[in-house]
Design an enzyme around this catalytic site. Structure first.
Site, mmCIF file in Angstrom:
data_model
loop_
_atom_site.group_PDB
_atom_site.id
_atom_site.type_symbol
_atom_site.label_atom_id
_atom_site.label_comp_id
_atom_site.label_asym_id
_atom_site.label_seq_id
_atom_site.Cartn_x
_atom_site.Cartn_y
_atom_site.Cartn_z
ATOM 1 N N HIS A 116 0.825 -1.253 0.262
ATOM 2 C CA HIS A 116 -0.198 0.181 -0.135
ATOM 3 C C HIS A 116 1.014 1.285 -0.086
ATOM 4 O O HIS A 116 1.915 1.339 0.612
ATOM 5 C CB HIS A 116 -0.917 0.142 1.356
ATOM 6 C CG HIS A 116 -1.725 1.062 1.267
ATOM 7 N ND1 HIS A 116 -2.818 1.369 0.593
ATOM 8 C CD2 HIS A 116 -1.758 2.392 2.081
ATOM 9 C CE1 HIS A 116 -3.501 2.321 0.819
ATOM 10 N NE2 HIS A 116 -2.807 3.255 1.599
ATOM 11 N N ASP A 148 -6.505 -8.825 5.561
ATOM 12 C CA ASP A 148 -7.483 -9.368 6.346
ATOM 13 C C ASP A 148 -8.813 -8.962 5.832
ATOM 14 O O ASP A 148 -8.879 -8.273 4.669
ATOM 15 C CB ASP A 148 -7.281 -9.067 7.955
ATOM 16 C CG ASP A 148 -7.449 -7.565 8.046
ATOM 17 O OD1 ASP A 148 -7.906 -6.931 7.198
ATOM 18 O OD2 ASP A 148 -7.121 -7.275 9.318
#
Ligand code: GRF
Length: 206
Positions: A116, A148
């Site tokens: 990210h 997740d």
């Protein structure tokens, strides 16, 4: 999983594929003890597929189904099946622009990672470099983390900082962050490939 076997990677991407190139070339150079086995994209003409084919790595476009931001149930089964058939041990997201849901997360529980373009938990979501520039932070960077069920919220594996300069535009900052990504992602995959990493709560150790 034997310690001497290269970790089998399945890479998912929707775009240019510069992070895939960094990881794949580090594997080919022997710096990362892993083997990219399959590249999948939801975008037919994505650059990542061309980069894979140039490197003789199997690459496929698989239609994502009827939704814009995730795989639909039918497509999801096909994606999971393809990765399992290829014996993929670690799913590496490299600019994959869809959110992975329950069935996918269960099929590869604790074995999906993402990169990210910010220092999480700051600026999750889209165009994180622009969010950082608009906010006025002086330091941003990139984060490799486990995936997740949240958005950019899984345990953090590694981070690299990048300065925000006075003259920066969104483009120049994104470019500087990407250079850091190309260093960070191979390093993190190398650590994962050593198979000695463990998770304590939110802390990733090893
Ligand atoms: C990277 O900036 C990454 O942080 C984000 O998507 C971008 C992918 O770029 N998740 P590329 O396709 O690897 O060049």
């Amino acid at each position: 999983m034997s310690e001497t076997t290269p970790l089998r990677l399945g890479i998912l991407g929707s775009g240019r594929g510069s992070n895939f190139v960094a990881v794949a070339d580090a594997c080919a150079a022997g710096a990362v003890k892993a083997q990219p086995c399959l590249v999948l994209s939801d975008v037919e003409n994505a650059g990542i597929l061309g980069h894979a084919r140039t490197r003789q790595i199997p690459a496929r476009h698989i239609p994502p189904g009827k939704f814009r931001t995730r795989l639909d149930d039918e497509a999801e089964q096909v994606w999971i099946h393809e990765l399992q058939q290829a014996g993929v041990e670690l799913v590496v997201l490299a600019g994959f622009m869809r959110v992975l849901k329950g069935n996918f997360l269960n099929a590869f529980a604790g074995r999906i990672v993402n990169i990210h373009p910010s220092l999480l938990p700051s600026f999750p979501g889209l165009e994180a470099w622009k969010q950082a520039l608009d906010y006025g932070v002086k330091v941003t960077g990139c984060t490799v983390h486990f995936v997740d069920s949240g958005i950019d919220s899984g345990p953090i594996i590694g981070q690299q900082s990048v300065p925000v300069l006075d003259g920066d535009t969104a483009e120049s900052l994104h470019e500087r962050i990407q250079l850091a990504e190309h260093e960070l992602y191979p390093l993190c995959v190398a650590r994962l490939a050593s198979r000695s990493m463990r998770i304590q709560g939110r802390r990733v150790i090893g």
